[in-house]
Scaffold this active site. Sequence first.
Site, PDB file in Angstrom:
ATOM      1  N   TYR A 141       0.815  -1.213   0.000  1.00 46.23           N
ATOM      2  CA  TYR A 141       0.000   0.000   0.000  1.00 46.23           C
ATOM      3  C   TYR A 141       0.853   1.269   0.000  1.00 46.23           C
ATOM      4  O   TYR A 141       0.386   2.328  -0.392  1.00 46.23           O
ATOM      5  CB  TYR A 141      -0.904   0.030   1.232  1.00 46.23           C
ATOM      6  CG  TYR A 141      -2.221  -0.675   1.078  1.00 46.23           C
ATOM      7  CD1 TYR A 141      -2.272  -2.040   0.832  1.00 46.23           C
ATOM      8  CD2 TYR A 141      -3.422   0.022   1.193  1.00 46.23           C
ATOM      9  CE1 TYR A 141      -3.483  -2.698   0.717  1.00 46.23           C
ATOM     10  CE2 TYR A 141      -4.639  -0.628   1.073  1.00 46.23           C
ATOM     11  CZ  TYR A 141      -4.666  -1.979   0.836  1.00 46.23           C
ATOM     12  OH  TYR A 141      -5.867  -2.621   0.719  1.00 46.23           O
ATOM     13  N   LYS A 191       3.183 -15.337   2.913  1.00 51.66           N
ATOM     14  CA  LYS A 191       3.340 -16.104   1.676  1.00 51.66           C
ATOM     15  C   LYS A 191       4.828 -16.397   1.549  1.00 51.66           C
ATOM     16  O   LYS A 191       5.494 -15.997   0.580  1.00 51.66           O
ATOM     17  CB  LYS A 191       2.772 -15.278   0.503  1.00 51.66           C
ATOM     18  CG  LYS A 191       2.760 -15.976  -0.839  1.00 51.66           C
ATOM     19  CD  LYS A 191       1.688 -17.047  -0.961  1.00 51.66           C
ATOM     20  CE  LYS A 191       1.812 -17.770  -2.285  1.00 51.66           C
ATOM     21  NZ  LYS A 191       0.981 -18.997  -2.355  1.00 51.66           N
ATOM     22  N   ASP A 223      -2.889 -18.309   1.054  1.00 54.88           N
ATOM     23  CA  ASP A 223      -3.875 -18.996   0.201  1.00 54.88           C
ATOM     24  C   ASP A 223      -4.603 -20.093   0.970  1.00 54.88           C
ATOM     25  O   ASP A 223      -5.832 -20.178   0.942  1.00 54.88           O
ATOM     26  CB  ASP A 223      -3.229 -19.530  -1.100  1.00 54.88           C
ATOM     27  CG  ASP A 223      -1.917 -20.278  -0.882  1.00 54.88           C
ATOM     28  OD1 ASP A 223      -1.422 -20.305   0.259  1.00 54.88           O
ATOM     29  OD2 ASP A 223      -1.397 -20.850  -1.862  1.00 54.88           O
ATOM     30  N   ASP A 247      -6.363  -6.970   4.300  1.00 52.86           N
ATOM     31  CA  ASP A 247      -7.482  -6.350   3.579  1.00 52.86           C
ATOM     32  C   ASP A 247      -8.379  -7.435   2.991  1.00 52.86           C
ATOM     33  O   ASP A 247      -9.597  -7.414   3.148  1.00 52.86           O
ATOM     34  CB  ASP A 247      -6.929  -5.454   2.466  1.00 52.86           C
ATOM     35  CG  ASP A 247      -8.041  -4.823   1.645  1.00 52.86           C
ATOM     36  OD1 ASP A 247      -8.996  -4.318   2.262  1.00 52.86           O
ATOM     37  OD2 ASP A 247      -7.954  -4.852   0.401  1.00 52.86           O
ATOM     38  N   ASP A 251     -12.480  -9.024   4.489  1.00 49.62           N
ATOM     39  CA  ASP A 251     -13.743  -9.052   3.742  1.00 49.62           C
ATOM     40  C   ASP A 251     -14.313 -10.468   3.758  1.00 49.62           C
ATOM     41  O   ASP A 251     -15.509 -10.683   3.939  1.00 49.62           O
ATOM     42  CB  ASP A 251     -13.550  -8.608   2.281  1.00 49.62           C
ATOM     43  CG  ASP A 251     -13.777  -7.112   2.104  1.00 49.62           C
ATOM     44  OD1 ASP A 251     -13.511  -6.361   3.061  1.00 49.62           O
ATOM     45  OD2 ASP A 251     -14.219  -6.695   1.005  1.00 49.62           O
TER      46      ASP A 251
END
Length: 371
Positions: A141, A191, A223, A247, A251
């Site tokens: 970001y 990751k 993942d 982020d 959701d």
Amino acid sequence: MAYKILVLKGDGIGPEVIGEALQVLKIVARQSAIDLEFHEALVGGHAIDTHGKPLPEEVLKQGQESDAVLLGAVGGPKWDNTKGGPRPEQALLGLRAGLGLFANVRPVRTLRELIPSSPLRPEIINGVDFIVLRELTGGIYFGKPSERRESSSGREAVDTCLYSEAEIRRIVKFGFELARDRRKHLTSVDKANILSTSRLWREVAMEVAADYKEVTLEHQLVDSMAMHLIRRPRDFDVIVTENLFGDILTDEASVLAGSMGMLPSASLGEEMNGAGFRIGMYEPIHGTAPDIAGRDEANPLAAILSAAMLLEHSLGMRSEAESIVKAVEGVLHEGYRTKDIQGSVAGAKLVGCKAMGRLVRERLESQESDS
Ligand code: IPM
Ligand code: MG
């Protein structure tokens, strides 16, 4: 004692839901005889329209001089696709960076009453209770370069993911501290099979773990974590992760709580004078929902629960925060529902944003007279 609270209602349904949250805070202030000074300012799309920029300098300065910031949401179709022009979302990033809010706390709980509102099966989500702790001022970001450019083979674009050891250490430490006061289980998500930043993240997490022997640390790749979150969400207590992964996963996690309209969040900076209070910005995670803006249909509960987090984290008023949560649960228990959480329950009493806010306030006032 007077506390300064900067109120940034923002765009879309922001003003409606924050309006309800503000009224709840006013009741708490009266009940506990504290002085809350509210200052309002424009950010996001409305600030672009009025001042030509999403986050005017004065507003950031006002934030820096406040004890806490309460924010609705920013953005909307009107300000989309402005090629190279100002975007409402820049206000959020500017506030996060400018206030040093590196720790984003997103609690996810499935209330028994809302189990039927989730598309997931009851036996999977019954009893879900975890916190996602998202790093908020680093990673892709904020990394530079982040730009579009021309190359000999045409257009290209680049974003940069950068994490320093210090940035990783402070957020992971925060995660261990949250876990220590809960069920003592921390899941660090990365990751590491692909990204260098993730390998550093994992290494630093293991170093910090040495100071928190009572907490179990596990590592998950992002993942497979996306899968575990909906297959066995009850197994998690505190989940700590970098900005972009946090982020995306939050959701996904909102589905567990029945609706995005239920999830509050706190974005926190460093502890002040070791006193346990932190500068913080508090906002529902649902966004501006332009399709229902101005129609008195939005769910104000995430905003109201964000106000509860404000009381707890920035003003040290834990029991007042708990009373708000209790009032929200009480109203849901009585069967009142906004559209987003109506589900398929027989007997649900459908209410709008204003009525939902009023019901929570009535409950808060009657809880006071009971005690
Ligand atoms: C969030 C939002 C923001 C983010 C957007 C609106 C910039 O999705 O707070 O999760 O990506 O951080
Ligand atoms: Mg998001």
